[in-house]
Design a protein around this motif. Structure first.
Motif, PDB file in Angstrom:
ATOM      1  N   GLU A   1     -38.889 -19.337  12.360  1.00 30.63           N
ATOM      2  CA  GLU A   1     -38.788 -19.866  13.713  1.00 30.63           C
ATOM      3  C   GLU A   1     -39.800 -19.253  14.682  1.00 30.63           C
ATOM      4  OE1 GLU A   1     -36.638 -22.298  14.651  1.00 30.63           O
ATOM      5  OE2 GLU A   1     -35.962 -22.491  12.569  1.00 30.63           O
ATOM      6  N   VAL A   2     -40.073 -17.982  14.540  1.00 28.73           N
ATOM      7  CA  VAL A   2     -40.884 -17.264  15.535  1.00 28.73           C
ATOM      8  C   VAL A   2     -42.353 -17.161  15.121  1.00 28.73           C
ATOM      9  CG1 VAL A   2     -41.189 -15.080  16.789  1.00 28.73           C
ATOM     10  CG2 VAL A   2     -38.876 -15.951  16.309  1.00 28.73           C
ATOM     11  N   LEU A   3     -42.600 -16.679  13.920  1.00 26.19           N
ATOM     12  CA  LEU A   3     -43.982 -16.403  13.513  1.00 26.19           C
ATOM     13  C   LEU A   3     -44.856 -17.657  13.419  1.00 26.19           C
ATOM     14  CD1 LEU A   3     -43.350 -13.490  11.000  1.00 26.19           C
ATOM     15  CD2 LEU A   3     -44.396 -13.373  13.265  1.00 26.19           C
ATOM     16  N   PRO A   4     -44.337 -18.806  12.999  1.00 35.73           N
ATOM     17  CA  PRO A   4     -45.195 -20.006  13.028  1.00 35.73           C
ATOM     18  C   PRO A   4     -45.703 -20.329  14.438  1.00 35.73           C
ATOM     19  CG  PRO A   4     -43.296 -20.402  11.628  1.00 35.73           C
ATOM     20  CD  PRO A   4     -43.046 -19.099  12.319  1.00 35.73           C
ATOM     21  N   VAL A   5     -44.876 -20.071  15.464  1.00 40.62           N
ATOM     22  CA  VAL A   5     -45.311 -20.292  16.849  1.00 40.62           C
ATOM     23  C   VAL A   5     -46.392 -19.280  17.220  1.00 40.62           C
ATOM     24  CG1 VAL A   5     -44.571 -20.357  19.261  1.00 40.62           C
ATOM     25  CG2 VAL A   5     -43.040 -21.207  17.457  1.00 40.62           C
ATOM     26  N   ILE A   6     -46.181 -18.017  16.854  1.00 37.48           N
ATOM     27  CA  ILE A   6     -47.191 -16.984  17.136  1.00 37.48           C
ATOM     28  C   ILE A   6     -48.496 -17.313  16.427  1.00 37.48           C
ATOM     29  CG2 ILE A   6     -47.774 -14.552  16.712  1.00 37.48           C
ATOM     30  CD1 ILE A   6     -44.861 -13.849  17.219  1.00 37.48           C
ATOM     31  N   ALA A   7     -48.400 -17.810  15.193  1.00 35.31           N
ATOM     32  CA  ALA A   7     -49.607 -18.099  14.405  1.00 35.31           C
ATOM     33  C   ALA A   7     -50.475 -19.168  15.056  1.00 35.31           C
ATOM     34  CB  ALA A   7     -49.211 -18.524  12.992  1.00 35.31           C
ATOM     35  N   ARG A   8     -49.852 -20.105  15.768  1.00 31.01           N
ATOM     36  CA  ARG A   8     -50.644 -21.167  16.411  1.00 31.01           C
ATOM     37  C   ARG A   8     -51.536 -20.606  17.513  1.00 31.01           C
ATOM     38  NH1 ARG A   8     -45.787 -24.322  15.770  1.00 31.01           N
ATOM     39  NH2 ARG A   8     -45.193 -24.044  17.974  1.00 31.01           N
ATOM     40  N   ARG A   9     -51.069 -19.553  18.175  1.00 31.59           N
ATOM     41  CA  ARG A   9     -51.847 -18.960  19.270  1.00 31.59           C
ATOM     42  C   ARG A   9     -52.628 -17.733  18.822  1.00 31.59           C
ATOM     43  NH1 ARG A   9     -54.922 -17.828  22.377  1.00 31.59           N
ATOM     44  NH2 ARG A   9     -54.856 -17.763  24.663  1.00 31.59           N
ATOM     45  N   PHE A  10     -52.065 -17.009  17.855  1.00 30.89           N
ATOM     46  CA  PHE A  10     -52.700 -15.773  17.354  1.00 30.89           C
ATOM     47  C   PHE A  10     -52.781 -15.837  15.834  1.00 30.89           C
ATOM     48  CE2 PHE A  10     -50.273 -14.749  21.207  1.00 30.89           C
ATOM     49  CZ  PHE A  10     -51.260 -14.196  22.019  1.00 30.89           C
ATOM     50  N   PRO A  11     -53.718 -16.601  15.291  1.00 32.03           N
ATOM     51  CA  PRO A  11     -53.770 -16.810  13.826  1.00 32.03           C
ATOM     52  C   PRO A  11     -54.017 -15.530  13.035  1.00 32.03           C
ATOM     53  CG  PRO A  11     -55.714 -17.722  14.919  1.00 32.03           C
ATOM     54  CD  PRO A  11     -54.752 -17.385  16.002  1.00 32.03           C
ATOM     55  N   ALA A  12     -54.575 -14.515  13.666  1.00 27.93           N
ATOM     56  CA  ALA A  12     -54.852 -13.259  12.945  1.00 27.93           C
ATOM     57  C   ALA A  12     -53.740 -12.224  13.154  1.00 27.93           C
ATOM     58  CB  ALA A  12     -56.189 -12.685  13.410  1.00 27.93           C
ATOM     59  N   TYR A  13     -52.537 -12.694  13.548  1.00 32.03           N
ATOM     60  CA  TYR A  13     -51.476 -11.742  13.910  1.00 32.03           C
ATOM     61  C   TYR A  13     -51.093 -10.820  12.752  1.00 32.03           C
ATOM     62  CZ  TYR A  13     -47.774 -14.213  11.351  1.00 32.03           C
ATOM     63  OH  TYR A  13     -47.001 -14.761  10.368  1.00 32.03           O
ATOM     64  N   ARG A  14     -51.175 -11.307  11.506  1.00 32.27           N
ATOM     65  CA  ARG A  14     -50.762 -10.469  10.358  1.00 32.27           C
ATOM     66  C   ARG A  14     -51.629  -9.210  10.279  1.00 32.27           C
ATOM     67  NH1 ARG A  14     -51.069 -15.702   9.094  1.00 32.27           N
ATOM     68  NH2 ARG A  14     -49.233 -16.784   8.234  1.00 32.27           N
ATOM     69  N   ALA A  15     -52.945  -9.413  10.287  1.00 31.46           N
ATOM     70  CA  ALA A  15     -53.864  -8.277  10.202  1.00 31.46           C
ATOM     71  C   ALA A  15     -53.749  -7.397  11.441  1.00 31.46           C
ATOM     72  CB  ALA A  15     -55.295  -8.768  10.018  1.00 31.46           C
ATOM     73  N   THR A  16     -53.536  -8.022  12.610  1.00 36.62           N
ATOM     74  CA  THR A  16     -53.446  -7.257  13.860  1.00 36.62           C
ATOM     75  C   THR A  16     -52.221  -6.353  13.859  1.00 36.62           C
ATOM     76  OG1 THR A  16     -54.542  -9.058  15.039  1.00 36.62           O
ATOM     77  CG2 THR A  16     -53.357  -7.434  16.361  1.00 36.62           C
ATOM     78  N   LEU A  17     -51.074  -6.898  13.457  1.00 34.29           N
ATOM     79  CA  LEU A  17     -49.854  -6.093  13.427  1.00 34.29           C
ATOM     80  C   LEU A  17     -49.931  -5.016  12.338  1.00 34.29           C
ATOM     81  CD1 LEU A  17     -47.095  -8.796  14.024  1.00 34.29           C
ATOM     82  CD2 LEU A  17     -47.854  -7.009  15.592  1.00 34.29           C
ATOM     83  N   ALA A  18     -50.558  -5.351  11.217  1.00 33.92           N
ATOM     84  CA  ALA A  18     -50.728  -4.349  10.163  1.00 33.92           C
ATOM     85  C   ALA A  18     -51.614  -3.204  10.654  1.00 33.92           C
ATOM     86  CB  ALA A  18     -51.334  -4.992   8.913  1.00 33.92           C
ATOM     87  N   ARG A  19     -52.642  -3.553  11.435  1.00 24.88           N
ATOM     88  CA  ARG A  19     -53.521  -2.514  11.999  1.00 24.88           C
ATOM     89  C   ARG A  19     -52.751  -1.651  13.002  1.00 24.88           C
ATOM     90  NH1 ARG A  19     -57.244  -5.672  13.267  1.00 24.88           N
ATOM     91  NH2 ARG A  19     -56.975  -5.872  15.519  1.00 24.88           N
TER      92      ARG A  19
END
Length: 451
Positions: A204-222
Motif C-alpha cells: 500500500e505505501v511503498l508503491p506510492v513512494i516509488a512513483r515519486r522516489f524510484p531510488a528509495y530502496r538504495a536511498t534507505l539502504a544508504r
C-alpha cells in the motif's frame, strides 16, 4: 522465491569457495499449507543433492505473531550445526525494515536495520561490516561473497553467524534470476495479507513512494548504513565509558552517575545488549536508570525487562534471568558423575578428581552424598582456625547477591553440610597431603564460577 534463489546461487559457488552447504526449513505451523511447503523444500533439495533438515517450531499467539515467529525462527537458526546461517533478505526487505523501525520510534541501532554479518558471542551480539552487501552479488556470473572457508572460522562461537549477502540486490533482480534459471518456488499466502505491518508497507505505501522516489530502496539502504556506523561509534563510546566499570557481568552504578544523562543511557543500553537482551522502550530504560541512580543505598532495586530482571547489589547492577525459585526441599543424589546439570538451580556442578585439595573422598565414605538448597539455620566451618559459623553470616560476608543465595547448591554427606558454592569446604572434610579428593565448582552462567 528469495530463499530458492539464494540456495541455487550458493550451490553454484560452493565448490569454488570451498564450503559445505545444507538447507534448513523452519515450519512455523501457522498456515494450513505448512506441511506441503516442507515437502516441497525437501523434494527440491533432494533433487539437487543438498542435505536438508526441517524443524517445527511453536509460535505463541499474542500481540505480534510476526515477532513471535521471528523469535522462534532465530532460535532454530541458533541451534544449527553450522558456521554461518545465510539468509535471503534483500534491498526491498531492508527498505521495509528501515521504515518499520522509524514508524516504531526506534533508536539508532534499530534504524541501522539488518547487517550484512552478525555474530553471536556468548550472550551478546557483535555486528560486523556494514548494512550493505557488495554490489557484486551472488547472483552475478562471478560472485563476490564473504569468504566462508573453514580456515577462517572461529570455532568458539556458541551459535552460527548470520550472513545476508543479498542486501544490495532488489526483489526485481532476484525474480529475473529465478525466471532465467527456470526455478520453481511457493508463495506464502500470508504475504498478501495487509493486516501485517510489513505487508501493508509493501503493498500500500511503498508503491506510492516509488512513483515519486524510484531510488528509495538504495536511498534507505544508504541511510541504514550511515546509522549503522553511528551505532558502532556509540558502542565504542560506551565501551570506553564502561572499560573500568563492567566486570564479571555487572556494571558499577558509579559509572552511570559520573556521566551526562545521554551517555549514561548509552552505557546502560550497551550493558543490556551485552547480555543479549531485547532493548526495552525508552520509558522502561529511563525507569531502570532512575532506580539505579536514585534509590536509597539499602533499597531493593528490581526492574523487569522482558525475560530478565535488573537488580542492584553492593553498588553494581546485575541482569538476572527471570525464573521461579527452586523447590523448597530440592535434593539430588550424587553418584560419582564428574558433572551434574541442575536446571532447577540454573547451572552445572562440576566435581573434578583432585589430590590434596577439595573434598576428601575417604571422609565422605560410603554415606549418600546429596545436593540441596538452603533451608535456614545451616552452619559451616570453612576455616579450621576459626569457629563454626552460620551460613547466613558467611554468605553476607562473601557479598553474594541475594538472588544467587537461593539457588546456591549445598553438598551434604548424610546430614552433614560439606561444601557451599562460593564459601568452601567444611574443615572436617578438607583433603590433605596427596589423598584422593574431588574439587567442586559451580557454574551458574558464563560469568559465575564459584569454587
Amino acid at each position: 522465491m528469495d530463499s530458492i534463489v539464494l540456495l541455487d546461487a550458493l550451490q553454484r559457488i560452493a565448490r569454488t569457495l570451498g564450503f559445505h552447504l545444507a538447507a534448513l526449513h523452519v515450519n512455523h505451523q501457522l498456515s494450513p499449507n505448512a506441511g506441503r511447503w516442507s515437502v516441497f523444500c525437501r523434494d527440491w533439495c533432494r533433487a539437487r543433492g543438498i542435505p536438508f533438515r526441517a524443524v517445527k517450531v511453536r509460535v505463541p499467539r499474542g500481540n505480534s505473531v510476526e515477532a513471535a515467529a521471528r523469535a522462534a525462527r532465530y532460535a532454530a537458526f541458533a541451534g544449527a550445526a553450522a558456521d554461518y546461517v545465510v539468509l535471503a533478505h534483500h534491498q526491498d526487505d531492508q527498505a521495509e525494515t528501515v521504515l518499520l523501525q522509524l514508524l516504531r520510534g526506534a533508536g539508532v541501532k534499530g534504524l541501522a536495520a539488518m547487517p550484512l554479518l552478525r555474530r553471536e558471542e556468548g550472550r551478546g551480539l557483535r555486528v560486523e561490516g556494514t548494512t550493505h552487501a557488495p554490489r557484486h552479488s551472488p547472483l552475478a556470473t562471478r560472485p563476490s561473497t564473504p569468504d566462508t572457508r573453514p580456515s577462517t572460522l572461529d570455532t568458539r562461537r556458541a551459535a552460527p553467524a548470520i550472513l545476508r549477502p543479498l542486501l544490495n540486490v532488489t526483489r526485481a533482480e532476484i525474480e529475473a534470476y529465478a525466471r532465467q534459471r527456470k526455478l520453481k518456488w511457493i508463495e506464502d499466502e500470508s504475504n498478501q495479507d495487509i493486516y501485517f505491518q510489513r505487508n501493508y508497507l509493501r503493498h500500500e505505501v511503498l508503491p506510492v513512494i516509488a512513483r515519486r522516489f524510484p531510488a528509495y530502496r538504495a536511498t534507505l539502504a544508504r541511510a541504514a548504513q550511515h546509522l549503522a556506523e553511528a551505532a558502532r561509534t556509540l558502542d565504542e563510546v560506551a565501551a570506553a565509558d564502561g572499560a573500568e566499570w563492567i566486570e564479571s557481568g555487572s556494571l558499577a552504578v558509579d559509572a552511570l552517575r559520573r556521566l551526562p544523562a545521554a551517555r549514561a543511557r548509552n552505557l546502560l543500553r550497551y550493558f543490556l545488549a551485552g547480555h543479549g537482551l531485547t532493548m526495552p522502550g525508552a520509558g522502561r530504560l529511563e525507569e531502570a536508570l532512575r532506580q539505579a541512580l536514585d534509590a536509597k543505598q539499602d533499597a531493593r532495586v528490581l526492574v523487569e525487562l522482558g525475560d530478565f530482571t535488573l537488580r542492584r547489589h553492593a553498588g553494581n547492577l546485575h541482569l538476572v534471568r527471570s525464573g521461579s525459585a527452586p523447590p523448597a526441599h530440592f535434593e539430588k543424589r550424587w553418584r560419582g558423575e564428574k558433572e551434574i546439570a541442575l536446571p532447577e538451580l540454573g547451572g552445572v556442578l562440576s566435581l573434578a578428581p583432585a589430590r590434596g585439595s577439595g573434598i576428601s573422598l575417604a571422609r565422605l565414605g560410603a554415606r549418600p552424598v546429596t545436593i540441596r538448597v538452603r533451608q535456614g539455620g545451616e552452619r559451616l566451618q570453612p576455616d579450621c582456625r576459626r569457629p563454626r559459623r552460620s551460613l547466613k553470616n558467611l554468605l553476607q560476608e562473601a557479598r553474594l547477591p541475594p538472588w544467587q543465595r537461593e539457588r546456591l547448591p549445598l553438598l551434604y554427606c548424610g546430614e552433614h553440610l560439606v561444601w557451599v558454592a562460593g564459601i568452601g569446604v567444611d574443615c572436617r572434610y578438607q583433603a590433605a597431603g596427596a589423598e584422593p579428593a574431588i574439587r567442586p565448582v559451580w557454574g551458574a552462567g558464563k560469568e559465575t564460577r564459584l569454587p
